[in-house]
Design an enzyme around this catalytic site. Structure first.
Site, PDB file in Angstrom:
ATOM      1  N   TYR A  24     -10.704   4.830 -12.135  1.00 44.08           N
ATOM      2  CA  TYR A  24     -10.538   5.477 -10.815  1.00 44.08           C
ATOM      3  C   TYR A  24     -10.317   6.988 -10.901  1.00 44.08           C
ATOM      4  O   TYR A  24     -10.006   7.608  -9.882  1.00 44.08           O
ATOM      5  CB  TYR A  24      -9.302   4.929 -10.082  1.00 44.08           C
ATOM      6  CG  TYR A  24      -9.073   3.457 -10.116  1.00 44.08           C
ATOM      7  CD1 TYR A  24      -9.943   2.577  -9.466  1.00 44.08           C
ATOM      8  CD2 TYR A  24      -7.960   2.910 -10.763  1.00 44.08           C
ATOM      9  CE1 TYR A  24      -9.707   1.216  -9.475  1.00 44.08           C
ATOM     10  CE2 TYR A  24      -7.723   1.556 -10.774  1.00 44.08           C
ATOM     11  CZ  TYR A  24      -8.597   0.707 -10.122  1.00 44.08           C
ATOM     12  OH  TYR A  24      -8.355  -0.645 -10.123  1.00 44.08           O
ATOM     13  N   ARG A  61      -6.787   3.062 -15.868  1.00 45.15           N
ATOM     14  CA  ARG A  61      -6.867   3.606 -14.511  1.00 45.15           C
ATOM     15  C   ARG A  61      -7.574   4.954 -14.419  1.00 45.15           C
ATOM     16  O   ARG A  61      -8.206   5.251 -13.426  1.00 45.15           O
ATOM     17  CB  ARG A  61      -5.479   3.652 -13.864  1.00 45.15           C
ATOM     18  CG  ARG A  61      -4.912   2.228 -13.662  1.00 45.15           C
ATOM     19  CD  ARG A  61      -3.687   2.176 -12.768  1.00 45.15           C
ATOM     20  NE  ARG A  61      -3.980   2.508 -11.405  1.00 45.15           N
ATOM     21  CZ  ARG A  61      -3.726   3.656 -10.845  1.00 45.15           C
ATOM     22  NH1 ARG A  61      -3.128   4.615 -11.530  1.00 45.15           N
ATOM     23  NH2 ARG A  61      -4.048   3.887  -9.583  1.00 45.15           N
ATOM     24  N   TYR A 108      -0.152  -1.744 -12.321  1.00 44.25           N
ATOM     25  CA  TYR A 108      -1.566  -1.867 -12.661  1.00 44.25           C
ATOM     26  C   TYR A 108      -1.911  -1.271 -14.025  1.00 44.25           C
ATOM     27  O   TYR A 108      -3.029  -0.808 -14.237  1.00 44.25           O
ATOM     28  CB  TYR A 108      -2.438  -1.235 -11.553  1.00 44.25           C
ATOM     29  CG  TYR A 108      -2.187  -1.821 -10.185  1.00 44.25           C
ATOM     30  CD1 TYR A 108      -2.540  -3.134  -9.903  1.00 44.25           C
ATOM     31  CD2 TYR A 108      -1.581  -1.082  -9.176  1.00 44.25           C
ATOM     32  CE1 TYR A 108      -2.309  -3.691  -8.647  1.00 44.25           C
ATOM     33  CE2 TYR A 108      -1.337  -1.622  -7.911  1.00 44.25           C
ATOM     34  CZ  TYR A 108      -1.700  -2.926  -7.668  1.00 44.25           C
ATOM     35  OH  TYR A 108      -1.471  -3.464  -6.429  1.00 44.25           O
ATOM     36  N   GLY A 125       0.733  -1.254   0.000  1.00 41.58           N
ATOM     37  CA  GLY A 125       0.000   0.000   0.000  1.00 41.58           C
ATOM     38  C   GLY A 125       0.761   1.302   0.000  1.00 41.58           C
ATOM     39  O   GLY A 125       0.149   2.356  -0.140  1.00 41.58           O
ATOM     40  N   CYS A 172     -13.618   3.043 -28.722  1.00 39.27           N
ATOM     41  CA  CYS A 172     -14.899   3.600 -29.121  1.00 39.27           C
ATOM     42  C   CYS A 172     -15.737   3.864 -27.877  1.00 39.27           C
ATOM     43  O   CYS A 172     -16.682   3.121 -27.582  1.00 39.27           O
ATOM     44  CB  CYS A 172     -15.580   2.609 -30.048  1.00 39.27           C
ATOM     45  SG  CYS A 172     -16.916   3.361 -30.921  1.00 39.27           S
ATOM     46  N   GLU A 173     -15.327   4.879 -27.113  1.00 36.33           N
ATOM     47  CA  GLU A 173     -15.989   5.147 -25.849  1.00 36.33           C
ATOM     48  C   GLU A 173     -15.552   6.528 -25.360  1.00 36.33           C
ATOM     49  O   GLU A 173     -14.351   6.802 -25.285  1.00 36.33           O
ATOM     50  CB  GLU A 173     -15.563   4.058 -24.843  1.00 36.33           C
ATOM     51  CG  GLU A 173     -16.267   4.146 -23.551  1.00 36.33           C
ATOM     52  CD  GLU A 173     -16.331   2.793 -22.819  1.00 36.33           C
ATOM     53  OE1 GLU A 173     -16.376   1.733 -23.477  1.00 36.33           O
ATOM     54  OE2 GLU A 173     -16.349   2.836 -21.590  1.00 36.33           O
ATOM     55  N   GLY A 222       3.269  -3.663  -3.906  1.00 37.22           N
ATOM     56  CA  GLY A 222       3.176  -3.905  -5.346  1.00 37.22           C
ATOM     57  C   GLY A 222       3.512  -2.621  -6.078  1.00 37.22           C
ATOM     58  O   GLY A 222       4.588  -2.456  -6.656  1.00 37.22           O
ATOM     59  N   ARG A 223       2.580  -1.662  -5.967  1.00 32.01           N
ATOM     60  CA  ARG A 223       2.706  -0.400  -6.690  1.00 32.01           C
ATOM     61  C   ARG A 223       4.069   0.264  -6.508  1.00 32.01           C
ATOM     62  O   ARG A 223       4.726   0.647  -7.470  1.00 32.01           O
ATOM     63  CB  ARG A 223       1.602   0.545  -6.188  1.00 32.01           C
ATOM     64  CG  ARG A 223       1.484   1.836  -6.976  1.00 32.01           C
ATOM     65  CD  ARG A 223       0.563   2.827  -6.253  1.00 32.01           C
ATOM     66  NE  ARG A 223      -0.680   2.232  -5.826  1.00 32.01           N
ATOM     67  CZ  ARG A 223      -1.784   2.149  -6.571  1.00 32.01           C
ATOM     68  NH1 ARG A 223      -1.781   2.660  -7.780  1.00 32.01           N
ATOM     69  NH2 ARG A 223      -2.879   1.594  -6.094  1.00 32.01           N
TER      70      ARG A 223
HETATM   71  N1  LLP Z   1      -1.477  -7.086  -0.617  1.00 35.39           N
HETATM   72  C1  LLP Z   1      -2.789  -7.237  -0.839  1.00 35.39           C
HETATM   73  C2  LLP Z   1      -3.513  -8.257  -0.101  1.00 35.39           C
HETATM   74  C3  LLP Z   1      -3.447  -6.435  -1.773  1.00 35.39           C
HETATM   75  O1  LLP Z   1      -4.745  -6.586  -1.974  1.00 35.39           O
HETATM   76  C4  LLP Z   1      -2.709  -5.462  -2.499  1.00 35.39           C
HETATM   77  C5  LLP Z   1      -3.350  -4.645  -3.506  1.00 35.39           C
HETATM   78  C6  LLP Z   1      -1.338  -5.351  -2.242  1.00 35.39           C
HETATM   79  C7  LLP Z   1      -0.747  -6.174  -1.291  1.00 35.39           C
HETATM   80  C8  LLP Z   1      -0.465  -4.366  -2.958  1.00 35.39           C
HETATM   81  O2  LLP Z   1      -0.843  -3.059  -2.706  1.00 35.39           O
HETATM   82  P1  LLP Z   1       0.022  -1.864  -3.343  1.00 35.39           P
HETATM   83  O3  LLP Z   1       1.366  -1.863  -2.662  1.00 35.39           O
HETATM   84  O4  LLP Z   1       0.139  -2.133  -4.787  1.00 35.39           O
HETATM   85  O5  LLP Z   1      -0.778  -0.646  -3.047  1.00 35.39           O
HETATM   86  N2  LLP Z   1      -5.847  -1.794  -9.347  1.00 35.39           N
HETATM   87  C9  LLP Z   1      -5.713  -0.746  -8.344  1.00 35.39           C
HETATM   88  C10 LLP Z   1      -4.939  -1.222  -7.130  1.00 35.39           C
HETATM   89  C11 LLP Z   1      -5.578  -2.410  -6.466  1.00 35.39           C
HETATM   90  C12 LLP Z   1      -4.782  -2.885  -5.305  1.00 35.39           C
HETATM   91  C13 LLP Z   1      -5.306  -4.183  -4.847  1.00 35.39           C
HETATM   92  N3  LLP Z   1      -4.574  -4.758  -3.794  1.00 35.39           N
HETATM   93  C14 LLP Z   1      -5.020   0.449  -8.986  1.00 35.39           C
HETATM   94  O6  LLP Z   1      -4.765   0.404 -10.174  1.00 35.39           O
HETATM   95  O7  LLP Z   1      -4.774   1.438  -8.317  1.00 35.39           O
END
Ligand code: LLP
Length: 438
Positions: A340, A336, A397, A254, A367-368, A298-299
């Site tokens: 969002y 995205r 993402y 996160g 087409c949107e 992740g991000r």
């Molecule tokens: N762990 C779990 C259980 C999660 O559900 C997620 C993200 C992460 C770790 C990684 O979180 P991060 O470090 O990436 O914030 N598609 C959306 C983001 C969805 C995140 C879902 N879960 C976007 O494009 O912003």
């Protein structure tokens, strides 16, 4: 403001020709060599981020710190190879991600299998492929995991996903905000305690500890300390109630990244050290052995390692209204904004020294009407067909959420390492799009 002030990541620069450079390479050269749209990724930056997490976790928790890459952010074989070389663990949420990781040679014992709906087939696939850890999200899944593990004469290592009741918008601990989440077991309702009791009673389940994840794109350091406190209090309660000492606590992912220059900078290393200080003193004050602590980013591992290049197809100026710059990508490769209203920094790759005197919505070719990459972007008045534009911070993402909407082939992912480039995922061809059609 000038484009220079929008160089939001340290791998972005402007060369003497007024071209945008990414990871030390002229973006116009990249566009020429690989065509557009193409996702580019800075491998050195990905590795740097892995190292920031690994060293922070080591300094904060010693041998008990563990870095898990949430591979939903960008999942393809080369990414798992990099993660393997960096000795990261990986969070996977589907058997597609598990299969990709394994085919890339990633050790399955270092995978954490998430998902709030693992089918029997998924569970069997993961067990047969020796996936290391199951993150338990609901009771039916736990019962199925115990049963299928028994059938395969295996014992599954599990951690339970708990919702600590943190509202990440206000950073206040609230109960309702999370009780209605589709993920995990709430502490407030007693569900987390009940599932722990059940897991502890199961023959084929080896319960190791607990997991939580409170949100994404978070900048407030306090939120991790708050969730660590709630989770450690829960661990303490479980120890007192059942005599079970959790040996694992996963605090989720996160940490936020900079999409615009108005986003805050966050020092992830310092932040994790602060969480470490809190966890260590909580454990010693309360007489519990510190569990292994993991973070699951992740991000922040891949986002600013990514940049997408597009070619402008037309500039539509509507006097008295908004202007449109249409490019050869759009919501199929970056959904995205459509999903969002996510902010992005968009730059005129070949015209970085020109004025910002055209305000335009940068749109795609789907087409949107909602196919907008970014509204109200400042570009030079001279923007025209054939110009290259760059959308920054697209490493997380974007590729992983890409679709074939309008039967548009997904772009290639090209890695840049030490100034040299190589294809990590080739772009889809028109024939690829027909592969599954009967
Ligand atoms: N762990 C779990 C259980 C999660 O559900 C997620 C993200 C992460 C770790 C990684 O979180 P991060 O470090 O990436 O914030 N598609 C959306 C983001 C969805 C995140 C879902 N879960 C976007 O494009 O912003």
């Amino acid at each position: 403001m000038s484009y220079r002030e929008n160089l939001i990541a340290k791998n972005l620069n402007i060369d003497e020709k007024g071209h945008l450079t990414f990871a030390g390479v002229d973006t116009l050269d990249l566009a020429k060599e690989y065509g557009t749209p193409t996702y580019f990724m800075d491998e050195d930056r990905i590795r740097e981020m892995c190292n920031i997490y690994k060293s922070a976790l080591k300094d904060a928790f010693g041998e008990k710190g563990r870095a898990i890459y949430a591979s939903k952010a960008a999942s393809f074989k080369q990414m798992y190879r990099i993660m393997n070389e960096e000795e990261m663990f990986c969070d996977v949420v589907s058997i597609g991600e598990i299969n990709t990781a394994i085919k890339a040679g990633f050790p399955p014992e270092r995978l954490y299998f998430h998902s709030n709906n693992k089918t029997d087939y998924d569970i069997e696939f993961a067990l047969k492929n020796n996936v290391g850890y199951f993150v338990i999200d609901n009771t039916e899944e736990l019962i199925a995991l115990d049963r299928i593990s028994g059938e395969l004469s295996k014992k599954a290592q599990a951690i339970i996903r708990v919702t600590p009741g943190i509202d990440t918008h206000t950073f206040e601990a609230v109960s309702t905000g999370k009780v209605d989440s589709k993920f995990g077991f709430a502490i407030e309702t007693g569900a987390a305690e009940d599932i722990t009791k059940l897991a502890l009673s199961m023959k084929n389940i080896n319960l190791l500890g607990f997991h939580c994840h409170v949100g994404s794109q978070l900048f407030d350091s306090d939120v991790y300390i708050r969730s660590a406190k709630i989770m450690l209090e829960f661990i303490l309660h479980i120890k007192e109630t059942f005599g079970f000492c959790a040996s694992m606590l996963d605090l989720g992912g996160g940490y936020g990244v900079k999409y615009k220059n108005t986003d805050p900078d966050i020092d992830i290393y310092e932040n994790i050290l602060e969480v470490g200080n809190f966890v260590k003193s909580f454990c010693s004050e309360n007489g519990i052995e510190m569990p292994q602590i993991s973070f699951e980013p992740g991000r922040s591992i891949v986002a600013d390692a990514g940049l997408t290049l597009y070619t402008v197809g037309n500039v539509k100026k509507i006097p008295g209204f908004i202007n449109y710059v249409s490019c050869d990508g759009g919501m199929a490769d970056n959904v995205r904004y459509a999903m969002y209203e996510a902010p992005y920094t968009v730059l005129p790759a070949g015209k970085m020294l020109e004025d910002e005197d055209l305000v335009a919505n940068v749109v795609g070719r789907c087409c949107e009407s909602g196919d907008i990459i970014q509204p109200s972007v400042l570009l030079p008045q001279s923007t025209k067909r054939g110009d290259i534009i760059a959308v920054c911070t697209t490493g997380a993402y974007n590729y992983s959420m890409a679709s074939n909407y309008n039967r548009i082939p997904r772009p290639a992912v090209v890695m840049i390492k030490n100034g040299a480039t190589y294809v990590a995922v080739r772009g889809e061809t028109l024939d690829d799009l027909l592969n599954c059609d009967i």
